[in-house]
Design a protein around this motif. Structure first.
Motif, PDB file in Angstrom:
ATOM      1  N   VAL A  37       0.839  -1.206   0.000  1.00  0.00           N
ATOM      2  CA  VAL A  37       0.000   0.000   0.000  1.00  0.00           C
ATOM      3  C   VAL A  37       0.868   1.248   0.000  1.00  0.00           C
ATOM      4  O   VAL A  37       0.654   2.185  -0.782  1.00  0.00           O
ATOM      5  N   LEU A  38       1.883   1.265   0.880  1.00  0.00           N
ATOM      6  CA  LEU A  38       2.772   2.419   0.939  1.00  0.00           C
ATOM      7  C   LEU A  38       3.529   2.582  -0.372  1.00  0.00           C
ATOM      8  O   LEU A  38       3.669   3.705  -0.891  1.00  0.00           O
ATOM      9  N   GLY A  39       4.031   1.457  -0.914  1.00  0.00           N
ATOM     10  CA  GLY A  39       4.747   1.530  -2.185  1.00  0.00           C
ATOM     11  C   GLY A  39       3.883   2.107  -3.285  1.00  0.00           C
ATOM     12  O   GLY A  39       4.345   2.948  -4.084  1.00  0.00           O
ATOM     13  N   TRP A  40       2.637   1.693  -3.343  1.00  0.00           N
ATOM     14  CA  TRP A  40       1.710   2.196  -4.365  1.00  0.00           C
ATOM     15  C   TRP A  40       1.468   3.696  -4.190  1.00  0.00           C
ATOM     16  O   TRP A  40       1.454   4.455  -5.157  1.00  0.00           O
ATOM     17  N   LEU A  41       1.301   4.126  -2.948  1.00  0.00           N
ATOM     18  CA  LEU A  41       1.082   5.552  -2.686  1.00  0.00           C
ATOM     19  C   LEU A  41       2.302   6.378  -3.090  1.00  0.00           C
ATOM     20  O   LEU A  41       2.161   7.480  -3.645  1.00  0.00           O
ATOM     21  N   LEU A  42       3.485   5.857  -2.825  1.00  0.00           N
ATOM     22  CA  LEU A  42       4.706   6.588  -3.173  1.00  0.00           C
ATOM     23  C   LEU A  42       4.923   6.634  -4.683  1.00  0.00           C
ATOM     24  O   LEU A  42       5.395   7.642  -5.230  1.00  0.00           O
ATOM     25  N   VAL A  43       4.578   5.537  -5.366  1.00  0.00           N
ATOM     26  CA  VAL A  43       4.751   5.477  -6.821  1.00  0.00           C
ATOM     27  C   VAL A  43       3.771   6.405  -7.529  1.00  0.00           C
ATOM     28  O   VAL A  43       4.117   7.040  -8.542  1.00  0.00           O
ATOM     29  N   THR A  44       2.562   6.491  -7.022  1.00  0.00           N
ATOM     30  CA  THR A  44       1.501   7.241  -7.716  1.00  0.00           C
ATOM     31  C   THR A  44       1.422   8.701  -7.297  1.00  0.00           C
ATOM     32  O   THR A  44       0.500   9.410  -7.714  1.00  0.00           O
ATOM     33  N   HIS A  45       2.341   9.170  -6.469  1.00  0.00           N
ATOM     34  CA  HIS A  45       2.354  10.576  -6.063  1.00  0.00           C
ATOM     35  C   HIS A  45       3.740  11.171  -6.300  1.00  0.00           C
ATOM     36  O   HIS A  45       4.760  10.501  -6.131  1.00  0.00           O
ATOM     37  N   SER A  46       3.743  12.417  -6.684  1.00  0.00           N
ATOM     38  CA  SER A  46       4.998  13.116  -6.922  1.00  0.00           C
ATOM     39  C   SER A  46       5.491  13.768  -5.635  1.00  0.00           C
ATOM     40  O   SER A  46       4.796  13.782  -4.612  1.00  0.00           O
TER      41      SER A  46
END
Length: 516
Positions: free
Chosen positions: A205-214
């Motif tokens: 979940v954290l990885g996805w949030l970091l990947v999808t946000h600048s």
């Protein structure tokens, strides 16, 4: 004469085999743990999401550090250690870890020193993990309050920070751990595996949030969370005001390697339940390789993602001012600085599901690690008791679930006492050298492996089967000396008692492997 000879030979062959110095040939433990169960115990012993806590601690303790190199080098060190323990486990596939290795290979007194020390230290770690849960309970309530849009839950976070609340939460968690620990170890390992999966989902979940946000998205989200659009830059400005050095020093990053080695502590701990592993050598090596590889991927991967989306300057600033200028940091934001990456995920999260997973990550980790450590410490107590260094009742195995019931009760009772004391008293000076003790455990395994072919070549020719230090204060050093010294003293007392009561010399008894 011929008839007499045959009769005598038949009588000898019909007689029971030599019993040795042990009173029974079966320990009562059952070899039922496969690779998934052993992997679960290894990953739980590490506490997968605790790396965020350790990242923050590393950023706080060191200046201008980047964890990338130290994460990879530390993993390589544990990979080497893995082969040493595989070597030991194949020669002595029994429960007890360093205690049984040292007592059979080096010296019974040295083994007793390690065994008693490990039992005490790991019992304290049970309490420390429970206290961690209590410490991060406000973060859990903040995340759940945000997930359910409930100000009541969010406001409750401020009501669970006093000593009594910490004590109640810590003891409550240990009672839950105790209730689960009386199941068979195979069932406990399944529970642990489910909790590890929760932690890995939190990472995803954290990885996805970091990947999808600048990076700009994070700056805006942190400002919105803090109620101040300039919050991101304000944290860095506060660090500059406090003369916090920012950037990267390669030399410092190398110095942090020992700290990151301790970050992996526990990744090989399935050898402590060696008496319950099916095909011990194979099971252990696969569980350890899978655990190390998984941790390298998720830890290094998330760290690199945080560098990209959050920024090293901000992470260094937040860690330093959060620990050393708490009032100034609190004036900028209410985000718990020690939550590290989990806090960044909470800031970026826009849906309740991800908030829930981020919120329950630390409690899941601490529950899993305490379940694993109960299994570990009770097997050490079991091995000590089986050798009569502790009361034999601690080696009693439940016929129903094949677990050392009395050992579990003693371990949990000790953990509860430590948890209550730690809630009201500052034990930092007493346990400041706990990291040093963990390092000594690793050294003990290495020394045992090195000495095995010289001290006990019989175990190789005929195998026995068909983890940054605290301050060096007077109290911390004295405690370390007392813990280490307790083992030889208990060994000598137990040896004399056994000699006087049954004429059994424990030194000779420890030439034999413990029973299966």
């Amino acid at each position: 004469m011929a008839n007499a000879s045959v009769t005598g030979g038949a009588a000898r062959s019909a007689s029971p085999p030599a019993q040795g110095l042990f009173t029974r040939q079966s320990s009562g433990l059952v070899r039922e743990l496969g690779i998934p169960a052993a992997t679960a115990i290894s990953l739980a012993s590490v506490a997968v999401v605790n790396t965020f806590i350790n990242f923050n601690a590393g950023l706080t303790a060191f200046n201008q550090v980047d964890m990338t190199v130290s994460l990879l080098v530390a993993a390589a060190i544990w990979l080497v250690a893995m082969f040493a323990y595989k070597y030991l486990l194949e020669a002595i596939p029994r429960a007890g870890g360093e205690y049984v290795y040292l007592s059979r290979i080096i010296s019974p007194a040295v083994g007793a020193m390690a065994g008693i020390g490990i039992a005490i230290a790991f019992t304290y770690i049970l309490a420390a993990n429970a206290n961690f849960t209590a410490t991060y309970f406000p973060f859990l309530l903040t995340a759940l309050g945000a997930a359910f849009n409930s100000s009541t839950i969010s406001n409750a976070a401020g009501n669970v920070t006093d000593h009594t609340a910490v004590a109640i939460i810590s003891v409550g968690m240990l009672l839950v751990v105790g209730a689960c620990s009386f199941f068979s170890l195979r069932r406990v390992a399944q529970i642990i595996l489910a909790l590890v999966v929760v932690q890995l989902v939190a990472f995803l979940v954290l990885g996805w949030l970091l990947v999808t946000h600048s990076h700009q998205d994070f700056m805006n989200a942190f400002g919105a969370f803090s109620g101040k659009s300039t919050a991101f830059n304000d944290v860095i400005a506060l660090a500059t005001k406090d003369s916090v050095p920012l950037g990267v020093s390669f030399a410092t990053s190398l110095l942090v390697v020992p700290f990151m080695v301790l970050n992996y502590n526990g990744v090989l701990y399935s050898y402590y339940v060696g008496g319950e592993l099916k095909r011990p050598g194979r099971t252990y090596i696969w569980a350890s390789v899978i655990s190390i590889a998984l941790l390298v991927v998720v830890w290094t991967g998330v760290w690199l993602l945080m560098l990209n989306t959050v920024g090293l300057d901000f992470m260094q600033s937040q860690a330093k001012v959060g620990a050393n200028d708490a009032a100034g940091y609190a004036a900028i934001t209410s985000l718990q600085s020690s939550a590290g990456g989990l806090g960044y995920g909470l800031v970026l999260s826009g849906d309740p599901i991800s908030k829930i997973f981020i919120g329950i990550a630390v409690p899941s980790a601490e529950l899993a690690v305490d379940l694993a450590f109960v299994a570990v410490v009770t097997r050490v107590l079991f091995a000590l008791a089986f050798d009569r260094l502790l009361p034999i009742s601690l080696a009693k195995i439940s016929e129903r679930n094949a677990v050392p019931t009395n050992g579990i009760i003693v371990a949990l009772a000790g953990g509860i006492v430590f948890a209550i004391l730690a809630s009201y008293l500052n034990l930092a000076n007493i346990v400041a050298n706990l990291a040093l003790f963990v390092a000594l455990i690793i050294v003990a395994g290495s020394v045992s492996a090195l000495a095995l072919p010289f001290r006990r070549p019989d175990l190789l020719l005929k195998p026995g089967h068909p983890d940054v230090f605290g301050a060096f204060t007077f109290s911390s050093v004295a405690t370390l000396v007392l813990v280490l010294g307790a083992g030889p003293v208990i060994y000598l007392i137990a040896r004399q008692l056994r000699l006087s009561r049954s004429s059994i010399d424990l030194r000779l008894a420890m030439r034999e492997l413990p029973p299966e």
